[in-house]
Structures are given as structure tokens and as C-alpha cells.
Design an enzyme around this catalytic site. Structure first.
Site, short mmCIF file in Angstrom:
data_model
loop_
_atom_site.label_atom_id
_atom_site.label_comp_id
_atom_site.label_asym_id
_atom_site.label_seq_id
_atom_site.Cartn_x
_atom_site.Cartn_y
_atom_site.Cartn_z
N ASP A 109 37.62 62.83 47.46
CA ASP A 109 36.63 62.16 46.66
C ASP A 109 36.55 60.65 46.85
OD1 ASP A 109 38.54 61.68 45.04
OD2 ASP A 109 37.46 62.23 43.26
N GLU A 110 37.23 60.11 47.84
CA GLU A 110 37.15 58.66 48.14
C GLU A 110 37.43 58.34 49.62
OE1 GLU A 110 40.42 56.50 46.29
OE2 GLU A 110 41.40 58.15 46.36
#
Length: 415
Positions: A109-110
Site C-alpha cells: 500500500d505504499e
């Protein structure tokens, strides 16, 4: 010849409560409510992701679900759907290339994005505005963006005004920005270091950097060289872009599992371990690496842990290799009591040899390639060793959502 000089900025983009946001977007009845994505109904379930409504009440990722319920009695449990999150993550990472062609995936998620392909900061900001709009329209979720000339500061900036934040720290304004950041919000400063820093009077990052300038020996004596290097990295305005964005092999690949019920039968433990070992082999196969180091751990019912790490004089590249050593690993550390969690990983990874030169292993190579092809088409856990089906105690673990797994790879998606 005209040489275009790009802007010195790098961005960090972080999805907001990723798993929970996906579930709220998929189910409108969950919007605005405190939810926790977790191994629902499982004895040892933990919160994998919490919505911001739950976060505001103190619920955090990694917290035991029963503890989260104490903080938030109305908390709604939503089962983990790893396959769905993995697919959406890959799609989002592809979307990021609309901002810049160079993307480094840091986790599911990053990611970091190199903005030096732009000649004006405003141009990159406009690309991000379009990206955030497309993200909301396509998946119904938001992301927070931090931009600066320093990757660490960009990461701090992306967390500064979550959710749906957009913080730009202009070149030359880094110190002013860090002055407002509590030391506890600096990534890389752990719990024990934080306690020591606060005992020395350092609450804000600006104070810490001032201490670095005025009394560096005090910090050096307390924390050593590595920490001093970390602090100095916060003050740098330039970094090696090619080195930072260089594709790297994972240093280790592992898989662990918290069981739905404690087990104390040796044969059962071996089978579960072999299931986890197969996942490790599959992942190493994707990276085309083999390992000559192996680590194995148990967590017992009383929550105590036991670990063994061993450097081998041969490399591991097949399920057969793993199944030959797992009984020995288990026997080396198992104290005979019930086990609640098991994990295995391979390290000392290097590029896999061309096994076509080893005719004895030809069939295994073909088998692994076939497995990877099946998983590429149908997703992870589409295939696994058959003996897992004969384990009545853990048959429920067939679904990915029942697994509390941990990937140790830095990059799970490459763009």
C-alpha cells in the site's frame, strides 16, 4: 546537445487504511462505521487494517481483535481478502506510472515515485491531482502524498495530514517542516530509542537535529554510528536517485501462520511447516532465486518463542529440498508442547542456477514453473501440497483470508 535537468523531488504515496477502505468502498453499509479487517472468527485473529472511524478510538493494525473490541465495542469485523487486495494494489501501482515512469513499490500500500522526469514541480503536482481523482473514481479509496527532495521527509510528509493528505515540502523548507514533527512520527525511530530520546528531552525532530549540531557526542555515546548516520540523512537535500530506485533482490523470503487451533502432534506440525515451506519456494521461484540460509520459529501456547537459523552448505530451490530439512528444523527447537504459530524463511538468496544443466532436477523445475503459471492465472493459494487436505485441524486454512502471513520481501510488485 540540450540536457534537460529534472526537478530534485521524490514523492511517497501511502494508501489510506488500505484494506479497510477497500471493504468500505465495496460495501456502502460499512461507510462511516468503525471496521477492522481481520481473520474473522478465528481465535488468534488480529487487526490487519482499521478504518479511520476505528482508528480514532485507538484501534491499530496488529492489535489483537479482542483487545480492539475493548476500545471499540461497536467494531465490525470484516474478513481478510488477500487476493482482492493484491490485485487492487498491482493495479494502483500501474496507475502510478501516470505520474512518473519510475516507481518503487515499498509495500502493498505504499510506493516512492521519482519526480525528476518533470521539469516543474507544478507539473508533477497536477499529475498527482489527476492520479488521486482517478483512484477515487476507480476504486473508491484515497491516498496521501508527500513530496520533498528527501525520501525520508517525503514519507513523513505523506503521513502528516492523513487521510487524503497532500503535503509538499519545498526545497529549502525541510528544517521548518521537521521542526513541527514529533520524534515519535519519524520512521526508523523505534519504541526503545524513542524512550531514550524523550528521557534526554527530545520531543520534536527539530530539537533532535539541533542536538545533532550542538552536542553530537551525547547522541553518539547513547546510540552509536548507525543512528548518527540516520539523523544526518534527515538533513540531506540530495540522494543517489539511481541507487535508491535500483531494483533489488529480496534479502529473505518467508511465510508464517497463526493456527486456528494449537497443535502438538509432530506429524501435524511437519505437514503445516511443509505447507509454509512450499509458499516460500513458490515465492523464491517468482524472484528466480535460491537460498542457502534457513530460519524457523515456533510460538508456543504461552506466547514464548523459539527460533533457529542455519547457514547450509547447499542451496534450497525446491519443495523437495525443504521437506527434507523441515523435520530436522522442528526437532531442533520443539519442546514438545502445543504450538500456536509457525514460520519459516530462506535467506542468503542468490540468483537461481540454470537447472537444465542438472538433469536430475529437470522434473522439479518443470513442476515449479507449472505451479507459478497456475498461480499467475488463478492467484495465490490456487494450488498447494495435497497433504494439507488431510489435516482436519487446519483444513479451514485453505482460504487465504484465514492466513496471517508475513511476506519479508521489500518489493512484492514491480512496475
Amino acid at each position: 546537445m540540450i540536457v534537460l535537468k529534472g526537478i530534485p523531488y521524490v514523492s511517497h504515496i501511502d494508501m489510506d487504511a488500505f484494506f479497510a477502505s477497500i471493504e468500505q468502498a465495496a460495501n456502502p453499509t460499512l461507510k462511516g462505521k468503525p471496521i477492522a479487517v481481520t481473520g474473522i472468527g478465528k481465535r488468534h485473529s488480529v487487526v490487519t487494517s482499521a478504518s479511520y472511524e476505528a482508528k480514532r478510538l485507538g484501534v491499530k493494525s496488529g492489535m489483537a481483535f479482542f483487545e480492539a473490541l475493548k476500545l471499540c465495542p461497536d467494531l465490525i469485523a470484516v474478513g481478510v481478502q488477500s487476493k482482492k487486495y493484491g490485485y487492487i494494489s498491482k493495479e494502483i501501482m500501474k496507475m502510478m506510472t501516470s505520474v512518473s515512469p519510475r516507481v518503487m513499490v515499498a509495500s502493498v500500500d505504499e510506493a516512492y515515485i521519482d519526480l525528476s522526469f518533470h521539469t516543474k514541480l507544478e507539473e508533477s503536482i497536477n499529475r498527482f491531482i489527476s492520479f488521486k481523482r482517478d483512484l477515487k473514481e476507480r476504486f473508491g479509496i484515497t491516498a496521501s502524498v508527500g513530496i520533498s527532495v528527501n525520501p525520508i521527509i517525503s514519507k513523513i510528509a505523506s503521513d502528516y495530514s492523513k487521510p487524503n493528505g497532500f503535503v509538499v515540502v519545498k526545497d529549502g523548507m525541510e528544517r521548518e517542516f521537521l521542526n513541527e514533527i514529533p520524534v515519535k512520527d519519524v520512521p526508523g525511530i523505534g519504541k526503545h530509542t524513542l524512550i531514550k530520546l524523550e528521557s534526554m528531552g527530545y520531543k520534536m525532530t527539530g530539537e533532535l537535529l539541533e542536538g545533532l549540531e550542538k552536542s553530537p557526542m551525547d547522541l553518539y555515546t547513547m546510540f552509536g554510528n548507525a543512528f548518527m548516520g540516520f539523523l544526518q540523512s534527515l538533513t540531506k537535500k540530495r540522494f543517489s536517485r539511481n541507487e535508491f530506485f535500483k531494483e533489488e533482490r529480496p534479502k529473505s523470503v518467508g511465510h508464517s501462520m497463526t493456527l486456528s487451533g494449537d497443535i502438538s502432534d509432530f506429524d501435524l506440525i511437519v505437514r503445516v511447516t511443509n505447507f509454509l515451506a512450499a509458499r516460500v519456494i513458490y515465492r523464491m521461484g517468482r524472484y528466480k532465486v535460491e537460498g542457502s540460509g534457513v530460519s524457523f520459529f515456533f510460538r508456543y501456547t504461552d506466547r514464548s518463542s523459539k527460533t533457529i537459523s542455519k547457514k547450509l552448505n547447499f542451496t534450497i530451490s525446491s519443495i523437495k529440498d525443504m521437506t527434507e530439512i523441515t523435520p530436522w528444523l522442528i526437532s531442533s527447537i520443539w519442546n514438545g508442547t502445543a504450538v500456536r504459530a509457525i514460520g519459516i524463511s530462506c535467506w542468503a538468496l542468490k540468483e537461481k542456477k540454470n537447472q537444465r544443466q542438472l538433469s536430475l532436477f529437470e522434473k522439479e523445475k518443470e513442476l515449479l514453473e507449472t505451479v507459478l503459471q497456475i498461480e499467475n492465472k488463478f492467484g495465490e493459494y490456487a494450488i498447494f501440497p495435497g497433504n494439507i487436505l488431510f489435516l482436519p485441524e487446519i483444513r479451514k486454512l485453505e482460504k487465504p483470508s484465514d492466513l496471517h502471513y508475513q511476506g519479508f520481501c521489500r518489493r512484492e510488485v514491480s512496475c
